[in-house]
Design a protein around this motif. Sequence first.
Motif, short mmCIF file in Angstrom:
data_model
loop_
_atom_site.label_atom_id
_atom_site.label_comp_id
_atom_site.label_asym_id
_atom_site.label_seq_id
_atom_site.Cartn_x
_atom_site.Cartn_y
_atom_site.Cartn_z
N THR A 9 0.87 -1.17 0.00
CA THR A 9 0.00 0.00 0.00
C THR A 9 0.91 1.23 0.00
OG1 THR A 9 -0.15 0.02 2.42
CG2 THR A 9 -1.91 -1.10 1.23
N ILE A 10 0.54 2.22 -0.81
CA ILE A 10 1.36 3.42 -0.95
C ILE A 10 0.49 4.65 -0.71
CG2 ILE A 10 2.88 4.73 -2.48
CD1 ILE A 10 3.20 2.05 -4.10
N ASP A 11 0.86 5.44 0.29
CA ASP A 11 0.13 6.67 0.60
C ASP A 11 0.94 7.87 0.15
OD1 ASP A 11 -2.15 5.54 1.79
OD2 ASP A 11 -1.09 5.27 3.68
N GLY A 12 0.23 8.91 -0.27
CA GLY A 12 0.89 10.16 -0.65
C GLY A 12 0.87 10.42 -2.14
N VAL A 37 1.92 0.17 -10.39
CA VAL A 37 1.29 0.92 -9.30
C VAL A 37 -0.06 1.41 -9.79
CG1 VAL A 37 1.48 2.91 -7.79
CG2 VAL A 37 3.54 1.61 -8.38
N ASP A 38 -1.09 1.20 -8.96
CA ASP A 38 -2.44 1.66 -9.28
C ASP A 38 -2.78 2.84 -8.39
OD1 ASP A 38 -5.09 1.12 -10.68
OD2 ASP A 38 -5.68 1.07 -8.57
N LEU A 39 -2.98 3.99 -9.00
CA LEU A 39 -3.26 5.22 -8.26
C LEU A 39 -4.59 5.14 -7.50
CD1 LEU A 39 -2.49 8.15 -7.57
CD2 LEU A 39 -3.56 8.86 -9.70
N GLY A 44 0.72 -1.01 -4.99
CA GLY A 44 1.75 -1.35 -5.95
C GLY A 44 1.99 -2.85 -5.92
N THR A 45 2.17 -3.44 -7.10
CA THR A 45 2.48 -4.87 -7.22
C THR A 45 3.85 -4.98 -7.87
OG1 THR A 45 0.13 -5.34 -7.50
CG2 THR A 45 1.67 -7.10 -8.10
N PHE A 46 4.75 -5.68 -7.20
CA PHE A 46 6.13 -5.76 -7.67
C PHE A 46 6.58 -7.21 -7.77
CE2 PHE A 46 5.36 -1.93 -5.21
CZ PHE A 46 5.70 -0.95 -6.13
#
Length: 72
Positions: A9-12, A37-39, A44-46
């Motif tokens: 999970t990515i915040d910001g 990465v899905d906004l 994000g999937t890596f």
Amino acid sequence: MSDKEVKVTIDGMTCPSCVYKIECEVSDIEGVKEAKVDLASKVGTFSFDGAKVTAESIVKKIEETGFKAKLI
């Protein structure tokens, strides 16, 4: 080869440029095969080679880029 996949999970993130920046920075890590990465979902999937890079180092790189990241 030990292929692995991790979701983070990515915040910001506020725009497609944020997504692009994260994808580029993580893709530059040796051993990372794919960075998506899905906004909208802030996920994000890596895909990566577990023998060369760890999930934690991917999270650290995202945070160094200026975003908050957490393994799912």
